[in-house]
Enzyme design. Structure first.
Site, PDB file in Angstrom:
ATOM      1  CB  CYS A   1      -0.912  -0.051   1.229  1.00  0.00           C
ATOM      2  SG  CYS A   1      -1.782   1.477   1.602  1.00  0.00           S
ATOM      3  CB  CYS A  19       0.338   1.878   4.079  1.00  0.00           C
ATOM      4  SG  CYS A  19      -1.346   1.232   3.948  1.00  0.00           S
TER       5      CYS A  19
END
Length: 120
Positions: free
Chosen positions: A45, A48
């Site tokens: 991600c 993230c």
């Protein structure tokens, strides 16, 4: 914990947040004696990874007042399912075993600070 004691997490970058498994979630988050920011994330991600420096700053700025914990949703689906995680990163604030607030996405530090300051 000082700046030199960094733990691996949030992909290939170093992060001070403590990793928590499904089995550790209750002890590390729900039973914590300080408010706990939990970031639900995955190694693939991009947003993230963008959140990582913000989490590091929060851990340093609020050392001893909050704890920052990371839960990899690919490896720990039970906690993610229990808290209805549908998008990552999702950051939740817990205190005394209860979820008090949440933010979805790579939010700015000011958003996380506002969540935390309401509970300190």
């Amino acid at each position: 914990r000082g700046a030199g004691s960094r733990r691996a997490g949030l992909g290939d970058v170093r992060c001070m947040a403590v990793p928590a498994s499904d089995e550790q979630f209750k002890e590390m988050v729900l039973e914590s004696d300080v408010p706990t920011l939990v970031v639900f994330w995955a190694s693939w991600c991009g947003p993230c990874r963008m959140l990582k420096p913000v989490l590091d700053e929060m851990e340093i700025d609020y050392s001893g007042k909050i704890k920052v914990v990371q839960v990899n949703t690919d490896e720990n689906q039970e906690a993610a399912t229990e808290y209805g995680i549908r998008s990552i990163p999702t950051t939740m604030l817990f205190k005394a075993g209860e979820k008090l607030d949440m933010a979805i996405g790579a939010v700015p530090k000011s958003t996380l600070e506002a969540m935390v300051l309401k509970q300190l």
